[in-house]
Design an enzyme around this catalytic site. Structure first.
Site, mmCIF file in Angstrom:
data_model
loop_
_atom_site.group_PDB
_atom_site.id
_atom_site.type_symbol
_atom_site.label_atom_id
_atom_site.label_comp_id
_atom_site.label_asym_id
_atom_site.label_seq_id
_atom_site.Cartn_x
_atom_site.Cartn_y
_atom_site.Cartn_z
ATOM 1 N N LYS A 295 3.078 -0.416 7.823
ATOM 2 C CA LYS A 295 2.655 -1.551 8.638
ATOM 3 C C LYS A 295 2.667 -2.833 7.819
ATOM 4 C CE LYS A 295 -1.503 -2.781 8.756
ATOM 5 N NZ LYS A 295 -2.973 -2.884 8.861
ATOM 6 N N ARG B 39 4.939 -8.111 7.296
ATOM 7 C CA ARG B 39 5.373 -9.183 6.387
ATOM 8 C C ARG B 39 6.865 -9.460 6.567
ATOM 9 N NH1 ARG B 39 0.975 -7.040 4.163
ATOM 10 N NH2 ARG B 39 -0.303 -8.210 2.655
ATOM 11 N N GLU C 270 -8.365 0.492 1.596
ATOM 12 C CA GLU C 270 -7.978 1.170 2.830
ATOM 13 C C GLU C 270 -7.939 2.686 2.686
ATOM 14 O OE1 GLU C 270 -3.146 0.842 2.730
ATOM 15 O OE2 GLU C 270 -4.302 -1.012 2.918
ATOM 16 N N HIS D 50 -13.971 -4.796 7.988
ATOM 17 C CA HIS D 50 -12.668 -4.332 8.471
ATOM 18 C C HIS D 50 -12.727 -4.035 9.965
ATOM 19 C CE1 HIS D 50 -9.965 -3.427 4.820
ATOM 20 N NE2 HIS D 50 -10.822 -4.387 4.506
ATOM 21 N N SER E 184 -7.821 -9.993 0.918
ATOM 22 C CA SER E 184 -6.640 -10.542 0.244
ATOM 23 C C SER E 184 -5.666 -11.142 1.240
ATOM 24 C CB SER E 184 -5.937 -9.440 -0.552
ATOM 25 O OG SER E 184 -5.373 -8.469 0.319
#
Length: 445
Positions: A30, A35, A330, A357, A183
């Site tokens: 993902k 991106r 994660e 999250h 981030s």
């Protein structure tokens, strides 16, 4: 937890009746897919994204870019220059424009990466999403974009919903930002930075910066698209990233398997003392999931990187671990699930940001593992897990895909675990129940 979701759509987590031996093909990353879509949309020429992840998050991203005027053609592809076949998306850049409405769902990459893109559009771009998206941190991105010259209407919330009043360009320049909570705040500004008139210089002012591998991923992908990026790792100032203004190349990108989504399958080998091969595991990657090789080996397994992929074998024993997961947060739900089945206590540190999250993952893991008889306590920045005999029960997911897979992992060893809303795995791992069943049957996934 302060909120218990309604009980619905219970899925009986399969109990492993022996050692697991399977070969698994994990869908594309993902993080790389989304991106790649953003960079392709901002490029000066068409490009390809091959083997993309088709999931809710990537569909939200592609739908949003289409709403801004980008052409995305989804096709089957026989091969690319390096022989990669399968699905491919042709991305055709265009002059970005509004008015448009973007549905971010609860996708962090969409809600954070696309407001900077929207500043380059001519017209108003409204962003809205799931109720949980209103609670997720976005204020640092909003204030940074205003510093760089953007006009954004958020009624003072510093959160969704909001409207970016796009002027067709953004001046850019130097901006300070506290990315301690995510981030993605840094990556969001860097990805669009080449298109800002002055580029962008992002100066992180916080005391911590989680998930650094994701920033490295952003930097590598920018450089591959022709951008000039100065980073702390390359001898620059600490916590400062600079992207020069430039045109971006239209590239042919082959998306790697999502290594973080390989976690439950590797955990199955660890828990059952079996062997699972993950096809096409890259020999070099910026994905945080690559750390699973080290972490799960320390917890009792062994692995070998071969031409076929990563071959991971469990020893039949699971050991506790004391580990800082700040750069790979994660992975925390899956590691916590395995740790709850270990032969000694575990401490997971450096993940205070997980409270922000898809759900408050630290509170959720504590509530759900303890609900099955476990002994998990929250710390200031993580979890302490003392293994206890577990029993069946309902494992709530809080609409969080990684909570669902964590529950499935526990269900391998604990009879009677029922996962509430396993369909939430479609966020990044479509067809998870079918893949899980095939793995357990030995047919592969």
């Amino acid at each position: 937890m302060t909120e218990t979701p309604a009980l619905h759509a219970l899925w009986p987590a399969p109990l492993a009746d022996g050692t697991v031996h399977a070969t698994v093909t994990v869908p594309g990353s993902k993080s790389v897919t989304n991106r790649a879509l953003v960079l392709a949309a901002l490029a000066a020429e068409p490009g390809w994204v091959r083997r993309p992840l088709r999931s809710r998050d990537s569909q939200l991203m592609s739908d949003a870019l289409r709403a801004l005027g980008v052409g995305i053609e989804e096709t089957a592809s026989s091969s690319s220059g390096d022989g990669a076949g399968g699905e491919a998306w042709r991305v055709i850049p265009a002059a970005l424009h509004g008015p448009a409405t973007v549905d971010v769902g609860n996708a962090g990459t969409v809600m954070r990466f696309l407001p900077p893109v929207a500043t380059l559009a001519a017209g108003d771009i409204r962003f809205d999403g799931d109720p949980r998206s209103y609670e997720r941190p976005l204020g640092q991105v909003i204030s940074a974009l205003r510093t760089l010259g953007a006009r954004i209407d958020d009624d003072g919330r510093g959160a969704l919903p909001l409207t970016v009043q796009g002027g067709g360009a953004l001046e850019g320049g130097v901006v300070e930002i506290d990315a301690s909570n995510s981030s993605q705040f840094v990556s969001a500004l860097l990805l669009s930075g080449p298109r800002f008139n002055q580029g962008v210089e992002v100066r992180h002012t916080g005391t911590t910066l989680p998930s650094m591998p994701h920033i490295r991923m952003t930097v590598e992908m920018l450089r591959a698209a022709g951008a000039q990026v100065d980073t702390p790792e390359a001898g620059g100032e600490p916590n400062v990233w600079r992207v020069a203004p430039s045109a971006l190349l239209g590239r042919d990108v082959v998306v790697e398997p999502d290594l973080s989504n390989a976690q439950p399958f590797l955990a199955a080998a660890l828990i059952t003392g079996g062997t699972v091969t993950i096809r096409d595991w890259p020999r070099r990657t910026t994905q945080p999931g690559d750390e699973l090789r080290r972490i799960f080996t320390e917890m009792g397994g062994s692995c070998e990187l071969t031409d076929a992929g990563l071959v991971f074998t469990g020893s039949g024993k699971i050991h506790g671990i004391d580990v800082d997961l700040g750069e790979v947060g994660e992975l925390t739900p899956g590691i916590a699930a395995v740790a709850a089945l270990a032969d000694s206590p575990s401490t997971l540190r450096g993940v205070a940001h997980l409270r922000l999250h898809e759900t408050d993952r630290l509170a959720a893991l504590t509530a759900e593992i303890n609900g099955l008889g476990g002994e998990v306590t929250e710390t200031a920045d993580g979890l302490h897990i003392r293994p206890r005999p577990l029993h069946g029960g309902v494992f709530h997911t809080y609409d969080d895909h990684r909570m669902a897979t964590a529950g499935a992992v526990i269900g391998l060893a604990v009879e009677g675990v029922q996962i509430e809303n396993v369909a939430t795995t479609a966020k990044t791992l479509p067809d998870f129940p079918k893949m899980w069943a095939r793995m357990l049957s030995g047919a592969g996934a």
